[in-house]
Design a protein around this motif. Structure first.
Motif, short mmCIF file in Angstrom:
data_model
loop_
_atom_site.label_atom_id
_atom_site.label_comp_id
_atom_site.label_asym_id
_atom_site.label_seq_id
_atom_site.Cartn_x
_atom_site.Cartn_y
_atom_site.Cartn_z
N PHE A 78 0.90 -2.47 -12.06
CA PHE A 78 1.73 -1.49 -11.37
C PHE A 78 2.22 -2.05 -10.04
CE2 PHE A 78 2.02 2.99 -9.43
CZ PHE A 78 3.21 3.26 -10.08
N LEU A 79 1.34 -2.73 -9.30
CA LEU A 79 1.75 -3.34 -8.04
C LEU A 79 2.74 -4.47 -8.29
CD1 LEU A 79 -1.46 -3.53 -5.81
CD2 LEU A 79 0.56 -2.09 -5.52
N HIS A 80 2.56 -5.19 -9.38
CA HIS A 80 3.51 -6.24 -9.72
C HIS A 80 4.90 -5.66 -9.89
CE1 HIS A 80 5.78 -8.95 -12.40
NE2 HIS A 80 5.07 -9.93 -11.86
N TYR A 81 4.97 -4.53 -10.60
CA TYR A 81 6.26 -3.89 -10.82
C TYR A 81 6.85 -3.38 -9.50
CZ TYR A 81 9.81 -0.61 -12.39
OH TYR A 81 10.99 0.06 -12.56
N LEU A 82 6.04 -2.73 -8.69
CA LEU A 82 6.52 -2.16 -7.43
C LEU A 82 6.94 -3.23 -6.43
CD1 LEU A 82 3.84 0.64 -6.92
CD2 LEU A 82 6.18 0.95 -7.71
N ASP A 83 6.22 -4.35 -6.44
CA ASP A 83 6.48 -5.38 -5.45
C ASP A 83 7.67 -6.26 -5.82
OD1 ASP A 83 5.82 -6.87 -3.05
OD2 ASP A 83 5.08 -8.45 -4.37
N ARG A 84 7.74 -6.67 -7.10
CA ARG A 84 8.83 -7.57 -7.46
C ARG A 84 9.37 -7.39 -8.88
NH1 ARG A 84 4.10 -10.12 -6.91
NH2 ARG A 84 3.18 -11.29 -8.63
N GLY A 85 8.57 -6.75 -9.74
CA GLY A 85 9.01 -6.61 -11.12
C GLY A 85 10.35 -5.92 -11.27
N GLY A 106 -14.84 14.18 -9.34
CA GLY A 106 -14.17 14.50 -8.08
C GLY A 106 -13.73 13.28 -7.31
N SER A 107 -13.63 12.14 -7.98
CA SER A 107 -13.21 10.91 -7.31
C SER A 107 -11.77 11.03 -6.82
CB SER A 107 -13.32 9.72 -8.28
OG SER A 107 -14.63 9.57 -8.76
N ASP A 108 -11.48 10.37 -5.71
CA ASP A 108 -10.11 10.33 -5.22
C ASP A 108 -9.29 9.47 -6.19
OD1 ASP A 108 -8.03 8.53 -3.45
OD2 ASP A 108 -8.10 10.61 -2.79
N PRO A 109 -8.26 10.03 -6.83
CA PRO A 109 -7.51 9.29 -7.86
C PRO A 109 -6.94 7.96 -7.37
CG PRO A 109 -6.95 11.62 -7.94
CD PRO A 109 -7.76 11.42 -6.69
N LEU A 110 -6.25 7.97 -6.24
CA LEU A 110 -5.62 6.74 -5.76
C LEU A 110 -6.66 5.69 -5.38
CD1 LEU A 110 -3.16 5.11 -4.97
CD2 LEU A 110 -3.14 6.27 -2.76
N ARG A 111 -7.73 6.12 -4.71
CA ARG A 111 -8.78 5.17 -4.32
C ARG A 111 -9.43 4.57 -5.57
NH1 ARG A 111 -11.29 4.65 0.47
NH2 ARG A 111 -10.38 6.61 1.20
N ARG A 164 0.83 -1.20 0.00
CA ARG A 164 0.00 0.00 0.00
C ARG A 164 0.87 1.25 0.00
NH1 ARG A 164 -1.71 3.85 3.07
NH2 ARG A 164 -0.46 3.16 4.83
N ARG A 165 1.91 1.25 0.81
CA ARG A 165 2.79 2.42 0.88
C ARG A 165 3.53 2.62 -0.43
NH1 ARG A 165 5.59 2.03 6.91
NH2 ARG A 165 3.68 2.43 8.11
N ALA A 166 3.97 1.52 -1.05
CA ALA A 166 4.68 1.63 -2.33
C ALA A 166 3.76 2.22 -3.39
CB ALA A 166 5.18 0.26 -2.77
N LEU A 167 2.51 1.78 -3.41
CA LEU A 167 1.56 2.30 -4.39
C LEU A 167 1.30 3.78 -4.15
CD1 LEU A 167 -0.47 1.93 -6.67
CD2 LEU A 167 -2.15 1.19 -4.98
#
Length: 238
Positions: A74-81, A34-39, A11-14
Protein backbone atom coordinates in the motif's frame (compact mmCIF):
# COMPACT_ATOMS: atom_id res chain seq x y z
CA UNK A 1 10.38 18.51 -0.51
CA UNK A 2 13.68 17.18 0.82
CA UNK A 3 14.70 13.65 1.67
CA UNK A 4 14.13 14.33 5.37
CA UNK A 5 10.45 14.93 4.67
CA UNK A 6 9.88 11.54 3.06
CA UNK A 7 8.92 9.55 6.21
CA UNK A 8 6.47 12.21 7.35
CA UNK A 9 5.01 12.52 3.87
CA UNK A 10 4.59 8.75 3.71
CA UNK A 11 2.95 8.64 7.15
CA UNK A 12 0.46 11.32 6.16
CA UNK A 13 -0.34 9.57 2.88
CA UNK A 14 -1.01 6.32 4.71
CA UNK A 15 -3.19 8.00 7.33
CA UNK A 16 -5.25 9.75 4.65
CA UNK A 17 -5.77 6.72 2.40
CA UNK A 18 -6.18 4.02 5.03
CA UNK A 19 -9.80 3.06 5.84
CA UNK A 20 -10.13 2.23 9.57
CA UNK A 21 -13.84 1.42 9.30
CA UNK A 22 -13.17 -1.15 6.59
CA UNK A 23 -10.24 -2.65 8.50
CA UNK A 24 -12.20 -2.96 11.73
CA UNK A 25 -15.25 -4.36 9.92
CA UNK A 26 -13.65 -7.13 7.90
CA UNK A 27 -11.05 -8.24 10.43
CA UNK A 28 -12.98 -9.50 13.43
CA UNK A 29 -9.91 -9.81 15.64
CA UNK A 30 -9.28 -6.07 15.35
CA UNK A 31 -12.84 -5.28 16.44
CA UNK A 32 -12.69 -7.90 19.19
CA UNK A 33 -9.42 -6.72 20.72
CA UNK A 34 -10.09 -3.02 20.21
CA UNK A 35 -6.75 -2.53 18.47
CA UNK A 36 -6.15 0.77 16.71
CA UNK A 37 -6.67 -0.17 13.01
CA UNK A 38 -4.01 2.11 11.52
CA UNK A 39 -1.41 1.28 14.17
CA UNK A 40 -2.06 -2.44 13.71
CA UNK A 41 -1.83 -2.24 9.92
CA UNK A 42 1.37 -0.19 9.96
CA UNK A 43 2.94 -2.49 12.55
CA UNK A 44 1.96 -6.01 11.51
CA UNK A 45 -1.16 -5.95 9.33
CA UNK A 46 0.55 -5.41 6.00
CA UNK A 47 3.02 -8.20 6.81
CA UNK A 48 0.05 -10.50 7.36
CA UNK A 49 -1.32 -9.64 3.92
CA UNK A 50 -4.27 -7.62 5.22
CA UNK A 51 -5.95 -5.07 2.98
CA UNK A 52 -6.00 -1.40 4.09
CA UNK A 53 -9.10 -0.27 2.17
CA UNK A 54 -11.96 -1.75 0.14
CA UNK A 55 -10.42 -0.52 -3.10
CA UNK A 56 -6.96 -2.03 -2.51
CA UNK A 57 -6.00 -5.71 -2.54
CA UNK A 58 -2.49 -6.24 -1.21
CA UNK A 59 -2.27 -9.72 -2.73
CA UNK A 60 -3.40 -8.55 -6.17
CA UNK A 61 -1.01 -5.61 -6.10
CA UNK A 62 1.97 -7.81 -5.23
CA UNK A 63 0.96 -10.29 -7.93
CA UNK A 64 0.81 -7.53 -10.53
CA UNK A 65 3.87 -5.65 -9.32
CA UNK A 66 6.37 -8.06 -7.69
CA UNK A 67 8.88 -5.22 -7.38
CA UNK A 68 6.76 -4.02 -4.44
CA UNK A 69 7.57 -7.18 -2.46
CA UNK A 70 9.63 -6.75 0.67
CA UNK A 71 7.63 -3.82 1.98
CA UNK A 72 4.12 -2.55 2.49
CA UNK A 73 2.46 -2.74 -0.96
CA UNK A 74 0.00 0.00 0.00
CA UNK A 75 2.84 2.39 0.84
CA UNK A 76 4.54 1.44 -2.42
CA UNK A 77 1.42 2.47 -4.30
CA UNK A 78 0.96 5.71 -2.33
CA UNK A 79 4.60 6.71 -2.56
CA UNK A 80 5.41 5.94 -6.18
CA UNK A 81 3.23 3.21 -7.65
CA UNK A 82 0.46 5.57 -8.77
CA UNK A 83 3.05 7.80 -10.46
CA UNK A 84 4.31 4.81 -12.39
CA UNK A 85 0.83 3.88 -13.60
CA UNK A 86 0.29 0.96 -11.23
CA UNK A 87 -3.39 0.03 -10.91
CA UNK A 88 -4.83 -1.42 -7.69
CA UNK A 89 -7.57 -4.04 -7.59
CA UNK A 90 -10.49 -4.10 -5.11
CA UNK A 91 -10.08 -6.07 -1.91
CA UNK A 92 -11.59 -9.55 -1.80
CA UNK A 93 -13.35 -8.38 1.37
CA UNK A 94 -15.07 -5.45 -0.34
CA UNK A 95 -18.49 -7.06 -0.85
CA UNK A 96 -18.58 -8.45 2.68
CA UNK A 97 -17.69 -5.01 4.00
CA UNK A 98 -20.51 -3.37 2.05
CA UNK A 99 -22.96 -6.00 3.23
CA UNK A 100 -21.95 -5.57 6.85
CA UNK A 101 -22.43 -1.81 6.81
CA UNK A 102 -25.72 -2.13 4.95
CA UNK A 103 -24.68 -0.92 1.52
CA UNK A 104 -25.41 -4.31 -0.08
CA UNK A 105 -28.69 -5.67 1.34
CA UNK A 106 -28.98 -9.45 1.39
CA UNK A 107 -31.37 -10.88 -1.19
CA UNK A 108 -32.49 -13.75 1.05
CA UNK A 109 -36.21 -13.49 1.70
CA UNK A 110 -36.63 -10.47 -0.56
CA UNK A 111 -39.98 -10.36 -2.31
CA UNK A 112 -40.65 -9.28 -5.89
CA UNK A 113 -41.51 -5.76 -4.77
CA UNK A 114 -39.63 -3.45 -2.44
CA UNK A 115 -41.34 -2.49 0.78
CA UNK A 116 -42.99 0.94 0.61
CA UNK A 117 -40.93 3.73 2.11
CA UNK A 118 -42.26 5.99 4.83
CA UNK A 119 -43.09 9.56 3.74
CA UNK A 120 -40.12 10.98 5.67
CA UNK A 121 -37.72 8.12 4.91
CA UNK A 122 -35.37 10.52 3.13
CA UNK A 123 -34.88 12.57 6.32
CA UNK A 124 -32.33 11.87 9.05
CA UNK A 125 -33.85 10.23 12.12
CA UNK A 126 -35.83 12.59 14.35
CA UNK A 127 -35.97 15.38 11.78
CA UNK A 128 -39.34 16.63 10.51
CA UNK A 129 -39.98 18.44 7.23
CA UNK A 130 -40.06 21.92 8.74
CA UNK A 131 -36.92 21.37 10.77
CA UNK A 132 -35.22 19.78 7.77
CA UNK A 133 -35.92 22.84 5.62
CA UNK A 134 -34.62 25.19 8.30
CA UNK A 135 -31.48 23.08 8.68
CA UNK A 136 -30.87 22.86 4.94
CA UNK A 137 -31.23 26.64 4.63
CA UNK A 138 -28.17 27.13 6.85
CA UNK A 139 -25.88 25.68 4.19
CA UNK A 140 -27.87 25.93 0.97
CA UNK A 141 -26.56 28.34 -1.68
CA UNK A 142 -29.60 29.51 -3.65
CA UNK A 143 -27.59 31.68 -6.06
CA UNK A 144 -25.30 28.78 -6.91
CA UNK A 145 -28.21 26.38 -7.33
CA UNK A 146 -30.07 28.64 -9.74
CA UNK A 147 -26.88 29.31 -11.69
CA UNK A 148 -25.92 25.63 -11.86
CA UNK A 149 -29.44 24.47 -12.71
CA UNK A 150 -31.06 27.11 -14.96
CA UNK A 151 -34.12 24.92 -15.54
CA UNK A 152 -35.10 25.55 -11.91
CA UNK A 153 -34.79 29.29 -12.42
CA UNK A 154 -36.71 29.13 -15.69
CA UNK A 155 -39.54 27.28 -13.99
CA UNK A 156 -39.75 29.90 -11.25
CA UNK A 157 -39.39 27.29 -8.52
CA UNK A 158 -38.05 28.00 -5.06
CA UNK A 159 -34.52 26.57 -5.28
CA UNK A 160 -34.43 25.15 -1.75
CA UNK A 161 -37.84 23.50 -2.10
CA UNK A 162 -36.80 22.03 -5.44
CA UNK A 163 -33.61 20.64 -3.96
CA UNK A 164 -35.36 19.05 -0.97
CA UNK A 165 -38.18 17.57 -3.04
CA UNK A 166 -36.45 16.27 -6.15
CA UNK A 167 -33.11 17.95 -6.74
CA UNK A 168 -31.01 15.83 -4.43
CA UNK A 169 -32.47 12.64 -5.93
CA UNK A 170 -31.40 13.90 -9.36
CA UNK A 171 -27.82 14.34 -8.15
CA UNK A 172 -27.97 18.14 -7.96
CA UNK A 173 -25.61 19.75 -5.48
CA UNK A 174 -26.84 22.36 -2.97
CA UNK A 175 -23.63 24.42 -2.93
CA UNK A 176 -20.23 24.49 -4.62
CA UNK A 177 -18.69 23.08 -1.42
CA UNK A 178 -20.82 19.93 -1.19
CA UNK A 179 -20.89 17.07 -3.68
CA UNK A 180 -23.73 14.65 -3.04
CA UNK A 181 -22.06 12.00 -5.21
CA UNK A 182 -18.79 12.24 -3.27
CA UNK A 183 -20.54 12.10 0.11
CA UNK A 184 -22.58 9.04 -0.85
CA UNK A 185 -19.52 7.31 -2.28
CA UNK A 186 -17.49 7.71 0.90
CA UNK A 187 -20.49 6.99 3.17
CA UNK A 188 -22.22 3.97 1.58
CA UNK A 189 -24.45 3.45 4.62
CA UNK A 190 -26.08 6.82 3.89
CA UNK A 191 -26.58 5.82 0.26
CA UNK A 192 -28.11 2.51 1.32
CA UNK A 193 -30.49 4.27 3.71
CA UNK A 194 -31.79 6.55 0.95
CA UNK A 195 -31.35 9.64 3.11
CA UNK A 196 -30.78 13.09 1.63
CA UNK A 197 -26.96 13.29 1.84
CA UNK A 198 -26.85 17.05 2.47
CA UNK A 199 -29.31 16.82 5.35
CA UNK A 200 -27.43 13.85 6.76
CA UNK A 201 -24.19 15.82 6.68
CA UNK A 202 -25.75 18.82 8.41
CA UNK A 203 -27.70 16.81 10.99
CA UNK A 204 -25.20 14.10 11.86
CA UNK A 205 -22.28 13.58 9.49
CA UNK A 206 -20.50 16.79 10.37
CA UNK A 207 -20.64 16.08 14.11
CA UNK A 208 -19.52 12.49 13.53
CA UNK A 209 -16.49 13.70 11.62
CA UNK A 210 -17.52 11.97 8.42
CA UNK A 211 -15.48 12.88 5.34
CA UNK A 212 -17.09 14.76 2.48
CA UNK A 213 -15.07 12.88 -0.09
CA UNK A 214 -12.24 10.40 -0.42
CA UNK A 215 -9.23 12.39 0.72
CA UNK A 216 -6.80 10.33 -1.34
CA UNK A 217 -5.34 13.23 -3.27
CA UNK A 218 -3.37 11.17 -5.74
CA UNK A 219 -6.42 10.17 -7.79
CA UNK A 220 -7.26 13.75 -8.54
CA UNK A 221 -3.63 14.60 -9.20
CA UNK A 222 -3.30 11.70 -11.63
CA UNK A 223 -6.26 12.91 -13.67
CA UNK A 224 -5.17 16.54 -13.46
CA UNK A 225 -1.73 15.71 -14.82
CA UNK A 226 -2.94 13.63 -17.74
CA UNK A 227 -2.15 15.22 -21.08
CA UNK A 228 -5.28 15.61 -23.24
CA UNK A 229 -5.53 13.08 -26.06
CA UNK A 230 -5.37 15.80 -28.73
CA UNK A 231 -2.08 17.09 -27.37
CA UNK A 232 -0.61 13.59 -27.22
CA UNK A 233 -1.62 12.93 -30.84
CA UNK A 234 -0.10 16.24 -31.92
CA UNK A 235 3.11 15.48 -30.01
CA UNK A 236 3.32 12.03 -31.60
CA UNK A 237 2.84 13.57 -35.03
CA UNK A 238 5.65 16.04 -34.38
Amino acid sequence: MGQGDAPERTRRALAAAFDPVFYRTVYDDIARTGSDPLRHYAGTGWREGRDPAPWFSAAAYLSRYPEAAGGDPFLHYLDRGWRQGCEPAPSAHRERFLERIGARPHAVGAGPQAAPRAPDADLPAGLGRKAARELAATGFDAAYYLSAWPDVAAAGQDPLDHFLQTGWREGRDPSPDFSAADYLEVNPDVAAAGVNPFLHWLAAGRAEGRPLRFELGFRGRIVARLTPLEERVAAAAR
